[in-house]
Design a protein around this motif. Structure first.
Motif, short mmCIF file in Angstrom:
data_model
loop_
_atom_site.label_atom_id
_atom_site.label_comp_id
_atom_site.label_asym_id
_atom_site.label_seq_id
_atom_site.Cartn_x
_atom_site.Cartn_y
_atom_site.Cartn_z
N ILE A 298 1.77 1.89 -6.71
CA ILE A 298 1.70 3.07 -7.56
C ILE A 298 0.33 3.20 -8.19
N ALA A 299 -0.29 2.07 -8.52
CA ALA A 299 -1.62 2.11 -9.13
C ALA A 299 -2.68 2.68 -8.19
N LEU A 300 -2.42 2.68 -6.89
CA LEU A 300 -3.38 3.22 -5.93
C LEU A 300 -3.33 4.74 -5.86
N HIS A 301 -2.20 5.35 -6.22
CA HIS A 301 -2.07 6.82 -6.20
C HIS A 301 -1.19 7.23 -7.38
N PRO A 302 -1.70 7.05 -8.60
CA PRO A 302 -0.81 7.15 -9.77
C PRO A 302 -0.32 8.55 -10.08
N TRP A 303 -1.10 9.57 -9.89
CA TRP A 303 -0.74 10.89 -10.39
C TRP A 303 0.09 11.71 -9.40
N LEU A 304 -0.28 11.68 -8.13
CA LEU A 304 0.40 12.53 -7.15
C LEU A 304 1.41 11.78 -6.30
N GLY A 305 1.22 10.49 -6.11
CA GLY A 305 2.12 9.73 -5.26
C GLY A 305 1.81 9.93 -3.78
N THR A 306 2.65 9.41 -2.93
CA THR A 306 2.44 9.51 -1.48
C THR A 306 3.05 10.76 -0.89
N GLY A 307 3.87 11.48 -1.65
CA GLY A 307 4.61 12.60 -1.11
C GLY A 307 6.07 12.21 -0.92
N LEU A 308 6.96 13.18 -1.02
CA LEU A 308 8.39 12.90 -0.93
C LEU A 308 8.74 12.26 0.41
N SER A 309 9.44 11.12 0.36
CA SER A 309 9.92 10.41 1.56
C SER A 309 8.78 10.06 2.51
N SER A 310 7.62 9.75 1.96
CA SER A 310 6.43 9.50 2.78
C SER A 310 5.89 8.09 2.61
N PHE A 311 6.73 7.15 2.21
CA PHE A 311 6.26 5.78 2.04
C PHE A 311 6.96 4.82 2.99
N TRP A 312 8.29 4.83 3.00
CA TRP A 312 9.04 3.92 3.84
C TRP A 312 9.17 4.47 5.26
N GLY A 313 9.57 3.59 6.15
CA GLY A 313 9.71 4.00 7.55
C GLY A 313 8.39 4.01 8.31
N GLU A 314 7.48 3.10 7.92
CA GLU A 314 6.17 2.97 8.57
C GLU A 314 5.37 4.25 8.51
N MET A 315 5.49 4.95 7.37
CA MET A 315 4.71 6.16 7.16
C MET A 315 3.50 5.91 6.27
N ASP A 316 3.46 4.76 5.63
CA ASP A 316 2.35 4.43 4.74
C ASP A 316 2.02 2.95 4.91
N ALA A 317 0.73 2.64 4.86
CA ALA A 317 0.32 1.25 5.03
C ALA A 317 0.80 0.38 3.89
N GLY A 318 1.11 0.99 2.75
CA GLY A 318 1.59 0.22 1.62
C GLY A 318 2.91 -0.47 1.89
N GLU A 319 3.72 0.06 2.81
CA GLU A 319 4.99 -0.59 3.12
C GLU A 319 4.75 -1.98 3.70
N MET A 320 3.75 -2.13 4.55
CA MET A 320 3.45 -3.44 5.13
C MET A 320 2.97 -4.41 4.06
N ARG A 321 2.21 -3.90 3.10
CA ARG A 321 1.74 -4.78 2.02
C ARG A 321 2.91 -5.25 1.16
N VAL A 322 3.86 -4.36 0.89
CA VAL A 322 5.04 -4.75 0.11
C VAL A 322 5.84 -5.80 0.86
N ARG A 323 6.04 -5.60 2.15
CA ARG A 323 6.81 -6.56 2.93
C ARG A 323 6.11 -7.92 2.97
N ALA A 324 4.79 -7.91 3.01
CA ALA A 324 4.05 -9.17 3.03
C ALA A 324 4.22 -9.93 1.72
N ILE A 325 4.26 -9.20 0.61
CA ILE A 325 4.42 -9.86 -0.69
C ILE A 325 5.85 -10.38 -0.87
N VAL A 326 6.83 -9.56 -0.48
CA VAL A 326 8.23 -9.93 -0.69
C VAL A 326 8.65 -11.01 0.29
#
Length: 458
Positions: A298-326
């Motif tokens: 969220i800190a990388l795109h705080p004001w607008l976000g990634t767009g509705l339903s545009s993060f999960w499902g391999e639509m954003d590189a941030g998903e891979m970073r989250v999976r790596a941390i978890v």
């Protein structure tokens, strides 16, 4: 003023309203949309166009047929809901997959259109609660049948401790089934406590809901369903004749205890024994790690976000970073508010909080109009708000909590509108003409002047 009078005259009283073709069509679309949201896609193998466009077209027709009433309903609608839905649609402008974001936004907005059509056509008392209890019970019974007859698909077979032998029925996943049963539990409790149905029918519906809720092993939904249902009973069938001060104190304690208990259950190990009862770890499936990883995104795109339903499902590189941390293939944030902040930004989150606050204001107004309706909508909305602390539901097209949350918001607006129209329909009381100010004093003084003095009375 004349237009309002004509409109009021065309709206029947709820007690005398009879459902016409538009009302039946809106109810059919409302229940079908509920089924499309709840039932897993592998059981209803239809594309988005085949599923939702006919429902949206029929809803738009019903809304257009009641456009004059719609204009008045908009005055009672939650402006926060309208703004955040518009922002969700607009977020496709900066989404990495704008076409998909638009499709998801249309589905989310479409839920509000379907709810509006249902609210505009047909004003029978308790129509909302009876329809909701009916469709939830049908899906619960279908889930029982599916889990018993087709256990390889109706029961999770994964080795994960939170999924092992848990029922999913006809829904997408066990938590979806748990949310469906929790809604059924709250509504059937209301129908019993408000004496809207016979005790045996209420016991049957409530028993089916609780049985499948236990089989889903959704501990959060079970805990919240019991607490919210207890709130409904306390509002409608108080065991003691308590005063308003004590009643407000109890309500305030519930408002504080429910969020606190939910936070302790999902974010700390202090109530881990509840999860242990369902065979889970002490941190309820490690949600805290997911939330901490998403805060960095969220800190990388705080004001607008990634767009509705545009993060999960391999639509954003941030998903891979989250999976790596978890350390495991997480598929969602397991928190509706973090999801809103991540996909719609802090602007969208602010609009969403405005929607929640304004809905609480509307519930307060409803509490002065109908204690019975308040006893349904307040606990039901409380469950939806709190369930999103451990599951992502808001602005997810196939989420039960988003669907019911939107339905509840529009229905509360309709109830406030109905009350307003009823008050305007009643004639103003005529007050008798009053004498000029101090005239009664002058008359009394004149009588006193003509009365004989006590000294002259023999």
């Amino acid at each position: 003023m004349e237009n309002n009078s004509r409109l009021i005259a065309t709206v029947p009283d709820g007690a005398r309203a009879r459902p016409g073709i538009m009302a039946w069509s809106a109810a059919a679309v409302w229940t079908t949309g509920f089924g499309f949201t709840v039932v897993a896609s592998d059981l209803i193998n239809l594309r988005f166009r085949d599923q939702w466009l006919p429902l949206l077209a029929m809803s738009a027709l019903v809304v257009a047929a009641h456009y004059r009433l719609l204009l008045v309903l908009l005055r009672y609608a939650n402006p926060g809901l309208l703004l955040v839905l518009g922002w969700a649609l607009f977020s496709a402008a900066w989404s990495a997959v704008p076409g998909y974001a638009v499709t998801q936004a249309i589905a989310v907005v479409g839920v509000a259109v379907i709810a509006s059509a249902f609210a505009l056509a047909g004003w029978q008392p308790d129509r909302f609660a009876l329809r909701l209890a009916g469709v939830a019970t049908v899906l619960i019974v279908a889930s029982i049948f599916y889990a018993v007859v087709f256990p390889e698909r109706g029961i999770h077979s994964g080795t994960d401790v939170s999924l092992l032998n848990s029922w999913r029925g006809v829904t997408v996943q066990k938590n979806g089934l748990g949310q469906l049963c929790a809604v059924g539990t709250i509504v059937w409790t209301y129908l019993w406590a408000a004496r809207k149905v016979s005790t045996w029918i209420a016991v049957l519906g409530l028993g089916l809901s609780l049985f499948v809720l236990l089989q889903s092993r959704s501990s959060t939904s079970l805990m919240l369903a019991v607490l919210c249902s207890a709130g409904t009973v306390a509002l409608l069938r108080p065991p003691l004749n308590v005063g308003p001060l004590l009643r407000r104190s109890i309500t305030g304690a519930i408002i504080v205890l429910i969020p606190s208990a939910t936070y302790l259950a999902v974010a700390t190990p202090y109530l881990g024994f509840i999860g242990a009862f369902f065979g889970k770890d002490m941190t309820f499936s490690g949600r805290v790690q997911i939330w901490e990883a998403l805060m960095e995104e969220i800190a990388l795109h705080p004001w607008l976000g990634t767009g509705l339903s545009s993060f999960w499902g391999e639509m954003d590189a941030g998903e891979m970073r989250v999976r790596a941390i978890v350390g495991w293939p997480v598929r969602d944030s397991h928190n509706g508010y973090i999801t809103v902040a991540n996909e719609l930004g802090l602007i969208g989150l602010s609009l969403f909080f405005a929607f929640l606050i304004l809905h609480c204001v509307a519930l307060r107004r409803l509490s002065h109009i109908s204690r019975s309706q308040y006893a349904l909508h307040a606990p039901l909305f409380a469950y939806i708000v709190l369930a999103n602390t451990s599951e992502s539901g808001w602005f997810f097209p196939i989420s039960i909590t988003h669907l019911v949350g939107t339905y509840v918001s529009v229905e509360v607006s309709r109830l406030l509108l109905e009350h307003g129209l009823r008050r305007r329909r009643q004639p103003e009381p005529r007050t008798p003409p009053t004498a000029p100010q101090f005239a009664h004093l002058a008359g009394a003084r004149a009588v006193a002047d003509t009365a004989p003095s006590p000294r002259n009375i023999e």
